[in-house]
Design a protein around this motif. Structure first.
Motif, PDB file in Angstrom:
ATOM      1  N   ARG A 181      80.889 -21.444  52.170  1.00  0.00           N
ATOM      2  CA  ARG A 181      79.837 -20.925  53.043  1.00  0.00           C
ATOM      3  C   ARG A 181      79.584 -19.440  52.816  1.00  0.00           C
ATOM      4  NH1 ARG A 181      81.112 -21.044  58.577  1.00  0.00           N
ATOM      5  NH2 ARG A 181      83.330 -21.195  58.110  1.00  0.00           N
ATOM      6  N   SER A 182      80.667 -18.681  52.593  1.00  0.00           N
ATOM      7  CA  SER A 182      80.506 -17.243  52.375  1.00  0.00           C
ATOM      8  C   SER A 182      81.755 -16.694  51.711  1.00  0.00           C
ATOM      9  CB  SER A 182      80.255 -16.503  53.699  1.00  0.00           C
ATOM     10  OG  SER A 182      81.390 -16.601  54.546  1.00  0.00           O
ATOM     11  N   THR A 183      81.570 -15.581  50.992  1.00  0.00           N
ATOM     12  CA  THR A 183      82.686 -14.867  50.377  1.00  0.00           C
ATOM     13  C   THR A 183      82.530 -13.387  50.680  1.00  0.00           C
ATOM     14  OG1 THR A 183      82.871 -16.467  48.564  1.00  0.00           O
ATOM     15  CG2 THR A 183      83.879 -14.311  48.225  1.00  0.00           C
ATOM     16  N   ASP A 184      83.449 -12.857  51.476  1.00  0.00           N
ATOM     17  CA  ASP A 184      83.435 -11.429  51.810  1.00  0.00           C
ATOM     18  C   ASP A 184      84.472 -10.729  50.953  1.00  0.00           C
ATOM     19  OD1 ASP A 184      81.551 -11.948  53.767  1.00  0.00           O
ATOM     20  OD2 ASP A 184      83.044 -12.131  55.363  1.00  0.00           O
ATOM     21  N   MET A 185      84.001  -9.844  50.079  1.00  0.00           N
ATOM     22  CA  MET A 185      84.903  -9.107  49.202  1.00  0.00           C
ATOM     23  C   MET A 185      85.189  -7.721  49.756  1.00  0.00           C
ATOM     24  SD  MET A 185      83.776  -9.874  45.264  1.00  0.00           S
ATOM     25  CE  MET A 185      84.915  -8.608  44.672  1.00  0.00           C
ATOM     26  N   GLY A 186      86.332  -7.206  49.384  1.00  0.00           N
ATOM     27  CA  GLY A 186      86.686  -5.846  49.750  1.00  0.00           C
ATOM     28  C   GLY A 186      87.567  -5.228  48.688  1.00  0.00           C
ATOM     29  N   LEU A 187      87.826  -3.950  48.836  1.00  0.00           N
ATOM     30  CA  LEU A 187      88.599  -3.206  47.853  1.00  0.00           C
ATOM     31  C   LEU A 187      89.762  -2.496  48.526  1.00  0.00           C
ATOM     32  CD1 LEU A 187      88.883  -2.019  44.947  1.00  0.00           C
ATOM     33  CD2 LEU A 187      87.440  -0.134  45.718  1.00  0.00           C
ATOM     34  N   ILE A 188      90.948  -2.704  47.977  1.00  0.00           N
ATOM     35  CA  ILE A 188      92.117  -1.936  48.411  1.00  0.00           C
ATOM     36  C   ILE A 188      92.144  -0.672  47.555  1.00  0.00           C
ATOM     37  CG2 ILE A 188      94.614  -1.924  48.676  1.00  0.00           C
ATOM     38  CD1 ILE A 188      94.480  -5.013  48.647  1.00  0.00           C
TER      39      ILE A 188
END
Length: 250
Positions: A181-188
């Motif tokens: 349904r959705s993919t929320d990406m982030g960065l460490i």
């Protein structure tokens, strides 16, 4: 010649990696409502560092799966808070939608077919559940000051072992699947402070000396190590490695 690491040495390395990404995992666990999950899967569980943590963060049953029998045996001895079984991330031995939450940590870069592994994690996660990709590094984005050849060494070493050193930037594409349904990406923001660089100096260079021994001349490793230490002592050392994560809603 590169020295094969023992499960205990890998456990130390996995524990160090887990410390780097703990805040992000806690954030992801909360968003996935991990505490209420009935069944949780840790894919590529290794020595069980993350698997054991998951067992303390949920009321449900936690299973770790790994393709290495030595890792499974070590995890059962040292991190027995969860159940472990032998299996392949590319062909997970579970029925569709069996887990509420599926987790991986520094896994996809090691998969021979990361897209298939991603699809398998989605397949075994129930509709309404979550896949938590807690950490995938991107060594192509590494920056060191003073300028050191560490990035190139790591890329060469990982590629030689069949890994993808630029996996982090590819996460969104891997999970562009019909069931997602959705993919929320982030960065460490993997920017180590001087205290951490000092604390982890010996362990980090011991790892590189073991894994790069037959790839980089010993004199070059020693030169880079000496330069790095001098920069730390002078308060000038900077090391940055982007590590990506993703919350995938099924």
């Amino acid at each position: 010649m590169a020295t094969r690491m023992t499960p205990a040495q890998w456990d130390d390395q996995f524990a160090r990696q887990a410390a780097w990404t703990r805040a992000t995992r806690t954030h992801l666990y909360r968003r996935a409502n991990l505490m209420q999950a009935r069944r949780v899967l840790d894919v590529g569980s290794g020595t069980g560092v993350i698997t054991a943590e998951l067992a303390t963060r949920t009321r449900g049953k936690v299973t770790g799966i790994d393709h290495d029998p030595e890792m499974i045996a070590y995890a059962e001895r040292q991190h027995g808070e969860a159940a472990y079984q032998l299996g392949d991330a590319h062909d997970l031995p579970f029925t569709d939608g069996w887990f509420d939450v599926t987790v991986c940590h520094f896994l996809l870069l090691w998969c021979r077919d990361a897209r298939r592994a991603a699809a398998e994690m989605v397949r075994v996660t129930q509709p309404g559940g979550s896949v938590l990709v807690c950490a995938e590094p991107d060594y192509g984005g590494r920056i060191d000051h003073p300028d050191l050849p560490i990035r190139d060494w790591q890329i060469q070493g990982l590629m030689r072992e069949g890994a993808d050193p630029r996996m982090g930037r590819k996460l969104r594409g891997l999970f562009a699947l019909p069931a997602v349904r959705s993919t929320d990406m982030g960065l460490i923001p993997g920017l180590w402070d001087l205290a951490t660089l000092r604390l982890e100096f010996d362990a980090e260079w011991a790892l590189w000396e073991r894994t790069l021994a037959d790839l980089v001349p010993a004199g070059e490793i020693t030169k880079a190590k000496t330069t790095s230490l001098a920069a730390i002592q002078a308060g000038e050392r900077m090391a940055f490695l982007p590590v990506f994560y993703a919350l995938v809603r099924v």
